[in-house]
Design a protein around this motif. Structure first.
Motif, short mmCIF file in Angstrom:
data_model
loop_
_atom_site.label_atom_id
_atom_site.label_comp_id
_atom_site.label_asym_id
_atom_site.label_seq_id
_atom_site.Cartn_x
_atom_site.Cartn_y
_atom_site.Cartn_z
N ASP A 224 44.45 30.66 46.20
CA ASP A 224 45.59 31.85 46.48
C ASP A 224 44.46 32.76 47.56
N ARG A 226 44.80 35.93 48.78
CA ARG A 226 44.70 37.52 48.22
C ARG A 226 44.07 37.64 46.89
N TYR A 227 44.37 36.69 45.45
CA TYR A 227 43.53 36.36 44.66
C TYR A 227 42.15 36.27 44.76
N ILE A 230 40.94 40.16 46.17
CA ILE A 230 41.09 41.40 45.56
C ILE A 230 39.11 40.55 44.13
N ASP A 340 48.71 40.63 40.13
CA ASP A 340 49.89 41.13 40.91
C ASP A 340 49.71 39.40 41.91
N THR A 341 48.64 39.19 41.48
CA THR A 341 47.78 37.85 41.97
C THR A 341 47.94 36.29 41.76
N THR A 342 48.25 36.81 40.29
CA THR A 342 48.09 35.55 39.22
C THR A 342 49.47 34.68 38.74
N TYR A 400 42.91 42.70 52.87
CA TYR A 400 43.30 42.83 52.03
C TYR A 400 45.21 42.99 51.84
#
Length: 403
Positions: A224, A226-227, A230, A340-342, A400
């Motif tokens: 991911d 985004r993950y 971050i 939120d990204t998990t 991001y």
């Protein structure tokens, strides 16, 4: 008859809502108590590792190498701790196991007050790494208890700040009165209360997965974008924050600060965190976690540039008051943005693995980098360099936002 049935259903739903609300309120109160007691105890072993190494007689490079060992333990233990919590669907059990190992390591570390490089490398690494791990598991537990606990993470975490504010001067008092070896014993006694509280608490609620959780599932996290971004952002920010623990303390010691003044700094910083922790839920709703993260990063840059300029322990403590903005905003948003990204079934793994990288790797890099830069350029320029590295986090934050 039909109206009676409808009324009964409404009454049943209302009673169920009241019951769930009462249960959630109890969960929040118990988590507040756990954070308060645990952070009083955690402040003792962790807050005085660096002054202990100075007391024993290690130079700045040796201290950097020893403290970097904390990162290795933090990375390895956190990586597996979250996976085990998700696999066996319990945060409480592994939290208590880590606390017990933390107590044993602390006791051994502070009992040896003569120079013994490899022994201190092993046990200080364990103390620093287990401290980071137990905090990551505790935060994951809080976020996974229920939605109300997640939404009130800021106020709950504020009780940790209050505990740290009490534990820091307590640690300084224990050292002044009874010496460093007594820290391990006092920490052990406080940890008994810490573990006892958990027996009255609800465990984390885990997302069920029909085929169970396997190690291969962790690939979802690194796949991911985004993950990953971050985690990289908070890695840079935590390298800066770690320099506040090490390089700043070195500057205070050079300028003549003693354990009491360093303990006062920890306590004052913890006190300044309270308002924004308590206001965390409101700020998240009003501004969103992305904006808060970016603002917190800018304030870290300003804070470190000021550290580089001032030249007295007292003024360094004054600049540390910016902790009121930097730490709460970064702490709260690091948890919410990672969450939120998990994937739901990997929430503990997502938190602890992210922490393993952005906390563990920062612990590995910052002490050694700090020692090298301090020897080459002096403490003032080193602090300025760490502060300006926050520009990289801001750039990644822009990336991001576009994904």
């Amino acid at each position: 008859m039909q109206s009676c049935i409808v009324s009964f259903v409404h009454l049943k739903n209302r009673n169920e809502g009241i019951r769930m609300k009462a249960k959630s309120k109890k969960n929040i109160l118990m988590l507040c108590l756990l954070y308060f007691v645990s952070f009083i105890s955690f402040a003792l072993p962790y807050g005085y590792m660096q002054t202990f190494l100075v007391y024993v007689g290690y130079d700045v490079v040796e201290r950097g190498i020893i403290l970097s060992g904390c990162a290795v333990v933090a990375i390895l233990v956190q990586f597996f701790a979250g996976y085990l919590c998700d696999k066996y669907k319990t945060d409480k059990v592994f939290y208590n196991l880590i606390v017990i190992l933390f107590v044993i390591s602390t006791y051994v570390m502070y009992r040896v007050t003569e120079m013994n490089f490899f022994l201190h490398l092993i046990f200080i690494s364990l103390v620093g790494g287990l401290f980071r791990t137990v905090m990551a598991v505790q935060d994951a537990w809080c976020l996974e208890t229920d939605d109300d606990c997640k939404n009130n993470y800021g106020p709950i975490r504020a009780f940790g700040a209050v505990g740290w504010m009490i534990g820091s001067p307590l640690g300084a008092w224990v050292i002044e009165q009874y010496g460093y070896p007594s820290l391990g014993l006092v920490f052990a006694v406080l940890s008994i209360f810490n573990v006892a509280i958990t027996f009255f608490m609800q465990d984390a609620i885990k997302q069920e997965k029909k085929e169970g959780i396997h190690f291969s599932d962790l690939k979802k996290l690194v796949a991911d974008k985004r993950y990953v971004i971050i985690v990289l952002i908070f890695l840079i920010i935590n390298i800066i924050a770690t320099a506040d623990t090490y390089t700043m303390v070195d500057k205070m010691l050079v300028l003549g600060a003693d354990e009491g003044m360093i303990g006062a700094r920890w306590s004052i910083q913890a006190f300044t965190e309270l308002p924004l922790f308590f206001a965390g839920g409101y700020l998240l709703k009003k501004f969103g976690d992305y904006r808060l993260m970016m603002f917190g990063t800018i304030m870290y840059i300003i804070r470190f540039l000021l550290y580089a300029v001032v030249q007295s322990p007292e003024m360094l403590i004054v600049v540390s008051l910016l902790q009121c903005v930097t730490y709460p905003l970064i702490m709260i948003t690091s948890k919410t943005l990672v969450d939120d990204t998990t994937p739901p079934e990997l929430r503990a793994s997502g938190q602890t693995i992210a922490s393993a990288f952005y906390v563990g790797v920062s612990l590995l890099i910052a002490p050694v980098l700090s020692g090298i830069l301090a020897d080459a350029f002096g403490l003032d320029l080193t602090l300025a360099i760490f502060g300006l590295s926050g520009v990289l986090a801001i750039a990644l934050g822009s990336v991001y936002k576009k994904i």
